[in-house]
Design an enzyme around this catalytic site. Structure first.
Site, PDB file in Angstrom:
ATOM      1  N   ARG A  49      36.925  36.816  -8.671  1.00  0.00           N
ATOM      2  CA  ARG A  49      36.946  36.009  -9.847  1.00  0.00           C
ATOM      3  C   ARG A  49      35.791  35.173 -10.122  1.00  0.00           C
ATOM      4  NH1 ARG A  49      40.272  39.198 -11.493  1.00  0.00           N
ATOM      5  NH2 ARG A  49      42.430  38.986 -12.382  1.00  0.00           N
ATOM      6  N   GLU A  71      33.648  34.719 -19.054  1.00  0.00           N
ATOM      7  CA  GLU A  71      33.591  36.072 -19.389  1.00  0.00           C
ATOM      8  C   GLU A  71      33.668  36.352 -20.687  1.00  0.00           C
ATOM      9  OE1 GLU A  71      35.944  38.643 -16.735  1.00  0.00           O
ATOM     10  OE2 GLU A  71      35.009  37.756 -15.015  1.00  0.00           O
ATOM     11  N   HIS A  99      33.435  43.120 -15.313  1.00  0.00           N
ATOM     12  CA  HIS A  99      34.793  42.890 -14.910  1.00  0.00           C
ATOM     13  C   HIS A  99      35.631  44.530 -15.153  1.00  0.00           C
ATOM     14  CE1 HIS A  99      38.313  40.205 -14.421  1.00  0.00           C
ATOM     15  NE2 HIS A  99      38.654  41.318 -13.775  1.00  0.00           N
TER      16      HIS A  99
HETATM   17  P1  NAP Z   1      46.033  40.568  -2.187  1.00  0.00           P
HETATM   18  O1  NAP Z   1      46.685  41.813  -1.753  1.00  0.00           O
HETATM   19  O2  NAP Z   1      47.208  39.528  -2.686  1.00  0.00           O
HETATM   20  O3  NAP Z   1      45.234  39.974  -1.154  1.00  0.00           O
HETATM   21  C1  NAP Z   1      44.524  38.664  -1.430  1.00  0.00           C
HETATM   22  C2  NAP Z   1      44.071  38.078  -0.195  1.00  0.00           C
HETATM   23  O4  NAP Z   1      43.455  36.874  -0.359  1.00  0.00           O
HETATM   24  C3  NAP Z   1      45.165  37.896   0.886  1.00  0.00           C
HETATM   25  O5  NAP Z   1      44.705  38.487   2.264  1.00  0.00           O
HETATM   26  C4  NAP Z   1      45.169  36.603   0.947  1.00  0.00           C
HETATM   27  O6  NAP Z   1      45.516  36.153   2.302  1.00  0.00           O
HETATM   28  C5  NAP Z   1      43.844  36.063   0.880  1.00  0.00           C
HETATM   29  N1  NAP Z   1      43.916  34.780   0.307  1.00  0.00           N
HETATM   30  C6  NAP Z   1      44.446  34.073  -0.720  1.00  0.00           C
HETATM   31  N2  NAP Z   1      44.195  32.481  -0.602  1.00  0.00           N
HETATM   32  C7  NAP Z   1      43.142  32.341   0.236  1.00  0.00           C
HETATM   33  C8  NAP Z   1      42.427  31.370   0.930  1.00  0.00           C
HETATM   34  N3  NAP Z   1      42.608  30.189   0.244  1.00  0.00           N
HETATM   35  N4  NAP Z   1      41.727  31.726   1.750  1.00  0.00           N
HETATM   36  C9  NAP Z   1      41.535  32.794   2.210  1.00  0.00           C
HETATM   37  N5  NAP Z   1      41.959  33.931   2.071  1.00  0.00           N
HETATM   38  C10 NAP Z   1      42.931  33.767   0.906  1.00  0.00           C
HETATM   39  O7  NAP Z   1      45.332  40.884  -3.577  1.00  0.00           O
HETATM   40  P2  NAP Z   1      44.275  41.974  -4.038  1.00  0.00           P
HETATM   41  O8  NAP Z   1      45.351  43.113  -4.614  1.00  0.00           O
HETATM   42  O9  NAP Z   1      43.568  42.363  -2.675  1.00  0.00           O
HETATM   43  O10 NAP Z   1      43.483  41.318  -5.123  1.00  0.00           O
HETATM   44  C11 NAP Z   1      42.752  40.293  -4.748  1.00  0.00           C
HETATM   45  C12 NAP Z   1      42.045  39.763  -6.062  1.00  0.00           C
HETATM   46  O11 NAP Z   1      40.913  40.593  -6.652  1.00  0.00           O
HETATM   47  C13 NAP Z   1      42.841  39.455  -7.324  1.00  0.00           C
HETATM   48  O12 NAP Z   1      43.697  38.265  -6.900  1.00  0.00           O
HETATM   49  C14 NAP Z   1      41.946  39.215  -8.446  1.00  0.00           C
HETATM   50  O13 NAP Z   1      41.674  37.892  -8.767  1.00  0.00           O
HETATM   51  C15 NAP Z   1      40.941  40.167  -7.900  1.00  0.00           C
HETATM   52  N6  NAP Z   1      40.785  41.328  -8.567  1.00  0.00           N
HETATM   53  C16 NAP Z   1      39.679  41.767  -9.147  1.00  0.00           C
HETATM   54  C17 NAP Z   1      39.455  42.934  -9.867  1.00  0.00           C
HETATM   55  C18 NAP Z   1      38.014  43.358 -10.680  1.00  0.00           C
HETATM   56  O14 NAP Z   1      38.276  44.146 -11.414  1.00  0.00           O
HETATM   57  N7  NAP Z   1      37.010  42.595 -10.538  1.00  0.00           N
HETATM   58  C19 NAP Z   1      40.629  43.829  -9.706  1.00  0.00           C
HETATM   59  C20 NAP Z   1      41.509  43.481  -9.157  1.00  0.00           C
HETATM   60  C21 NAP Z   1      41.746  42.306  -8.694  1.00  0.00           C
HETATM   61  P3  NAP Z   1      46.929  36.251   2.866  1.00  0.00           P
HETATM   62  O15 NAP Z   1      47.408  37.811   3.117  1.00  0.00           O
HETATM   63  O16 NAP Z   1      46.958  35.608   4.220  1.00  0.00           O
HETATM   64  O17 NAP Z   1      47.932  35.640   2.119  1.00  0.00           O
HETATM   65  C1  GLV Z   2      41.682  42.577 -12.476  1.00  0.00           C
HETATM   66  O1  GLV Z   2      40.897  41.716 -12.369  1.00  0.00           O
HETATM   67  C2  GLV Z   2      43.007  42.335 -12.033  1.00  0.00           C
HETATM   68  O2  GLV Z   2      43.093  40.984 -11.374  1.00  0.00           O
HETATM   69  O3  GLV Z   2      43.833  43.221 -11.775  1.00  0.00           O
END
Ligand code: NAP
Ligand code: GLV
Length: 329
Positions: free
Chosen positions: A240, A269, A288
């Site tokens: 983000r 954004e 994005h």
């Molecule tokens: P996820 O499976 O929940 O993974 C998030 C990871 O971040 C987890 O491993 C978590 O640790 C870690 N984390 C959370 N808080 C933290 C902190 N304070 N310090 C260190 N690590 C931390 O989520 P995901 O599906 O991979 O998605 C991650 C993020 O990507 C979303 O929340 C979203 O903001 C972003 N995203 C962006 C797009 C885009 O289009 N650009 C698309 C999808 C997602 P733990 O496992 O230890 O809890």
């Molecule tokens: C996109 O940014 C998502 O969080 O799925």
């Protein structure tokens, strides 16, 4: 009994999604492709039982505390930083998201960004269109290797681990830092626990951000952090915008504290056209679109729609972010 009503907050979704919702609910389609004004969100929370928003639509305490009808928000995103979750929970509003199905698309896009910067894809494309390919001369476009380099991953969840899987194909060393250590994923993916953030910053040639936006991660990357990175390193932000202090990123890129950045997300954004970041040649930027393959776009919409229908018809709800809300309904 009157059918529940759902607000589909954009008009660009696959028709399958409206058709599916219409089997179970009255659907109000907002005829727009931009985020709704806040006052419309407040008003609709008292006219509809379900919302299907994008992850940039702010649903704050003012909306949730005054909502006389809203019961479920089916976010078409895995990130949930656009919703005030404690306010949703105390008002008995279920929040759902779209984990799992977008991880591969986001990991592909992370590598697309990484390689675009490393091998000067977007910059050389711009140069050709500006009439600058007049002679065979590779020297303005000499890039960085990806293979054999160290890929650092901050946030080793669904997307971060899919990125690690791809890195193996590039013969990269993978190190990671996350809230918790993941020994099973380390063994499966050949990833190493960095131990702390400083080690991750100092050892990464490419640093990819894959964490949610929370109070802990807001402003994570600032002047001090960029100073710890290698001068030839590259930041990839697929998380983000506010996870990175944008002015500090500009300063770090302008002064070549790091070699470059490839970012899919900004703050705000869309990024204003006069943002100084857009003047830099060592930045690759996309609007994005991390999850935005056509198939994943529709799959996310369908997952959100299914969760909304389940919540409104008393069926078990998948991907509930705040199951505690059920006690307050
Ligand atoms: P996820 O499976 O929940 O993974 C998030 C990871 O971040 C987890 O491993 C978590 O640790 C870690 N984390 C959370 N808080 C933290 C902190 N304070 N310090 C260190 N690590 C931390 O989520 P995901 O599906 O991979 O998605 C991650 C993020 O990507 C979303 O929340 C979203 O903001 C972003 N995203 C962006 C797009 C885009 O289009 N650009 C698309 C999808 C997602 P733990 O496992 O230890 O809890
Ligand atoms: C996109 O940014 C998502 O969080 O799925």
């Amino acid at each position: 009994m009157a059918r529940p009503s759902v607000w589909l907050m954009r008009d660009y979704h696959d028709p399958k999604i409206e058709a599916y919702l219409s089997e179970h609910c009255e659907v109000v389609v907002r005829q727009s492709n931009i985020t709704p004004p806040h006052e419309d969100i407040v008003k609709m929370a008292s006219e509809c039982d379900g919302f299907l928003p994008e992850g940039i639509d702010i649903i704050d305490a003012e909306v949730l505390d005054s909502a006389s009808r809203l019961k479920v928000i089916g976010n078409r995103a895995v990130g949930t930083d656009n919703v005030d979750i404690p306010a949703a929970t105390r008002n008995g509003v279920i929040l759902t998201n779209t984990p799992g199905i977008l991880q591969d698309a986001c990991a592909d896009m992370t590598f697309a960004l990484l390689l675009s910067f490393a091998r000067q894809v977007t910059r050389s494309d711009r140069a050709i269109r500006a009439g600058k390919w007049t002679v065979f001369d590779q020297t303005p476009y000499l890039g960085l290797d990806a293979y054999n380099k160290t890929l650092g991953i901050f946030g080793f969840g669904g997307i971060g681990q899919k990125v690690a899987r791809r890195a193996a194909g590039f013969d990269m060393r993978v190190i990671y830092y996350s809230r918790s250590r993941k020994p099973e994923a380390e063994a499966e993916l050949g990833a190493e626990w960095a131990g702390d953030m400083e080690t991750l910053l100092r050892e990464s040639d490419y640093l990819c951000l894959h964490c949610p936006l929370t109070d802990e991660t807001r402003g994570l990357m600032g002047e001090e952090e960029f100073a710890m990175m290698k001068p030839a390193s590259v930041l990839v932000n697929m998380a983000r915008g506010p996870v990175v202090q944008q002015e500090a990123l500009y300063e770090a890129l302008a002064a070549n504290v790091i070699a470059g950045a490839a970012i899919d997300v900004t703050d705000p954004e869309p990024i204003p056209l006069d943002d100084p970041l857009l003047t830099l040649e060592n930045l690759v930027i996309t609007p994005h679109i991390g999850s935005a393959s056509a198939a994943t776009f529709t799959a996310m919409g369908m997952m959100a729609a299914r969760s909304i229908v389940a919540a409104l018809t008393g069926e078990p709800v998948e991907n509930m972010v705040n199951p505690e809300a059920l006690a307050n309904r």
